[in-house]
Design a protein around this motif. Structure first.
Motif, mmCIF file in Angstrom:
data_model
loop_
_atom_site.group_PDB
_atom_site.id
_atom_site.type_symbol
_atom_site.label_atom_id
_atom_site.label_comp_id
_atom_site.label_asym_id
_atom_site.label_seq_id
_atom_site.Cartn_x
_atom_site.Cartn_y
_atom_site.Cartn_z
ATOM 1 N N MET A 1 -3.754 0.131 1.755
ATOM 2 C CA MET A 1 -4.648 0.977 0.967
ATOM 3 C C MET A 1 -4.095 2.398 0.899
ATOM 4 O O MET A 1 -3.717 2.968 1.932
ATOM 5 C CB MET A 1 -6.045 1.005 1.586
ATOM 6 N N LYS A 2 -4.035 2.969 -0.286
ATOM 7 C CA LYS A 2 -3.519 4.322 -0.439
ATOM 8 C C LYS A 2 -4.568 5.350 -0.043
ATOM 9 O O LYS A 2 -5.760 5.187 -0.327
ATOM 10 C CB LYS A 2 -3.082 4.563 -1.889
ATOM 11 N N ARG A 3 -4.106 6.400 0.594
ATOM 12 C CA ARG A 3 -4.986 7.509 0.977
ATOM 13 C C ARG A 3 -4.838 8.607 -0.070
ATOM 14 O O ARG A 3 -3.739 9.127 -0.287
ATOM 15 C CB ARG A 3 -4.623 8.009 2.363
ATOM 16 N N LEU A 4 -5.943 8.950 -0.689
ATOM 17 C CA LEU A 4 -5.945 9.861 -1.830
ATOM 18 C C LEU A 4 -6.729 11.127 -1.515
ATOM 19 O O LEU A 4 -7.882 11.065 -1.078
ATOM 20 C CB LEU A 4 -6.558 9.155 -3.047
ATOM 21 N N LEU A 5 -6.106 12.279 -1.746
ATOM 22 C CA LEU A 5 -6.794 13.564 -1.652
ATOM 23 C C LEU A 5 -7.192 13.975 -3.067
ATOM 24 O O LEU A 5 -6.361 13.965 -3.978
ATOM 25 C CB LEU A 5 -5.881 14.626 -1.046
ATOM 26 N N LEU A 6 -8.442 14.357 -3.250
ATOM 27 C CA LEU A 6 -8.940 14.731 -4.572
ATOM 28 C C LEU A 6 -9.572 16.109 -4.509
ATOM 29 O O LEU A 6 -10.615 16.309 -3.886
ATOM 30 C CB LEU A 6 -9.967 13.706 -5.066
ATOM 31 N N ALA A 7 -8.953 17.088 -5.166
ATOM 32 C CA ALA A 7 -9.507 18.447 -5.233
ATOM 33 C C ALA A 7 -10.217 18.632 -6.561
ATOM 34 O O ALA A 7 -9.740 18.195 -7.602
ATOM 35 C CB ALA A 7 -8.394 19.483 -5.095
ATOM 36 N N GLY A 8 -11.372 19.296 -6.510
ATOM 37 C CA GLY A 8 -12.156 19.494 -7.723
ATOM 38 C C GLY A 8 -13.048 18.314 -8.037
ATOM 39 O O GLY A 8 -13.354 18.026 -9.197
ATOM 40 N N ALA A 9 -13.504 17.637 -6.994
ATOM 41 C CA ALA A 9 -14.258 16.394 -7.181
ATOM 42 C C ALA A 9 -15.650 16.597 -7.763
ATOM 43 O O ALA A 9 -16.259 15.650 -8.266
ATOM 44 C CB ALA A 9 -14.374 15.646 -5.849
ATOM 45 N N GLY A 24 -11.343 -0.675 -2.721
ATOM 46 C CA GLY A 24 -10.407 -1.595 -2.088
ATOM 47 C C GLY A 24 -8.966 -1.142 -2.221
ATOM 48 O O GLY A 24 -8.078 -1.680 -1.546
ATOM 49 N N GLN A 25 -8.700 -0.173 -3.090
ATOM 50 C CA GLN A 25 -7.342 0.298 -3.324
ATOM 51 C C GLN A 25 -7.090 1.712 -2.791
ATOM 52 O O GLN A 25 -5.965 2.063 -2.454
ATOM 53 C CB GLN A 25 -7.018 0.274 -4.817
ATOM 54 N N PHE A 26 -8.163 2.526 -2.754
ATOM 55 C CA PHE A 26 -7.996 3.921 -2.360
ATOM 56 C C PHE A 26 -9.016 4.331 -1.306
ATOM 57 O O PHE A 26 -10.192 3.984 -1.400
ATOM 58 C CB PHE A 26 -8.168 4.857 -3.570
ATOM 59 N N HIS A 27 -8.533 5.071 -0.325
ATOM 60 C CA HIS A 27 -9.422 5.752 0.607
ATOM 61 C C HIS A 27 -9.407 7.221 0.192
ATOM 62 O O HIS A 27 -8.375 7.901 0.324
ATOM 63 C CB HIS A 27 -8.945 5.588 2.047
ATOM 64 N N VAL A 28 -10.523 7.722 -0.323
ATOM 65 C CA VAL A 28 -10.563 9.048 -0.934
ATOM 66 C C VAL A 28 -11.146 10.088 0.014
ATOM 67 O O VAL A 28 -12.196 9.877 0.627
ATOM 68 C CB VAL A 28 -11.387 9.024 -2.237
ATOM 69 N N THR A 29 -10.455 11.220 0.104
ATOM 70 C CA THR A 29 -10.972 12.409 0.775
ATOM 71 C C THR A 29 -11.086 13.502 -0.277
ATOM 72 O O THR A 29 -10.098 13.832 -0.943
ATOM 73 C CB THR A 29 -10.037 12.887 1.894
#
Length: 214
Positions: A1-9, A24-29
């Motif tokens: 699973m890819k770890r994704l950082l999201l700024a401006g959410a 199931g594909q991304f773990h979002v922070t």
């Protein structure tokens, strides 16, 4: 699973990404001034300095405002340049090697228009940070429902169906694009593996939106 950082959410584009991503594909922070309440991991920061971020594979930057909303050119630059660069620096420190920026059509560091010039400057300077892959989305007018009022954008959205009749060929990069399409395109970009710097205007973003993230 890819770890994704999201700024401006909490913004229009960031919300589109949060609504479209597959757990199931991304773990979002999320990373921003306000919590979204939509994911379990959220980093709150004012971007006055590069925040400490958890290790991740890819970062998506959807930070952005307007001069009218910010209140001044200086305040606009603080968001669209300073905060973006600090997020990118923090992402690099968190082992991110793939950075995705939401910019704007017409961005150019030599532009006479302040908005386009700042967008171009941040694109140029992100390329020096050292990401293995840098994707720059350059959409036209974003079509979606914003929480804040932007009268000029509202007018342009209403006239977009007529305007796009005249935006054919190379001019289609200036046409409106649904924010849901952009969100899907950004997630598809998260699965791209080739090294380098890539720019994506409306036509390419529509094609990416049809791809399934990997």
């Amino acid at each position: 699973m890819k770890r994704l950082l999201l700024a401006g959410a909490t913004g229009l584009v960031g919300q589109a990404v949060l609504k479209a991503y597959d757990e199931g594909q991304f773990h979002v922070t999320t990373v921003g001034r306000r919590a979204t309440g939509q994911v379990s991991n959220e980093v709150l920061t004012d971007f006055l300095s590069a925040p400490d971020l958890p290790a991740a594979n890819v970062a998506v930057c959807a930070l952005g405002t307007t001069i009218a909303a910010a209140g001044s050119k200086k305040a606009f630059r603080a968001v669209d340049y300073d905060a973006v660069v600090r997020f990118a620096q923090a992402a690099m420190a968190a082992s991110v090697d793939h950075f995705i920026l939401v910019s704007s059509v017409g961005s150019n560091p030599q532009a006479g228009v302040f908005y386009a010039r700042v967008k171009g400057e941040v694109e140029r300077d992100l390329a020096t940070i050292g990401f293995r892959r840098l994707d720059i989305a350059q959409p036209g007018l974003l079509l979606g429902n914003r929480l804040e009022s932007r009268p000029v954008e509202t007018l342009m959205r209403r006239t977009d169906p007529l305007t796009r009749l005249f935006l054919k060929g190379p001019l289609d990069r200036y046409a409106g694009i649904e924010v849901t399409t952009l969100g899907a395109a950004l997630l598809a970009l998260c699965g791209q593996q080739e090294d380098g710097t890539y720019r994506h205007e409306n036509r390419a973003l529509h094609k990416l939106a049809d791809l399934k993230p990997t």
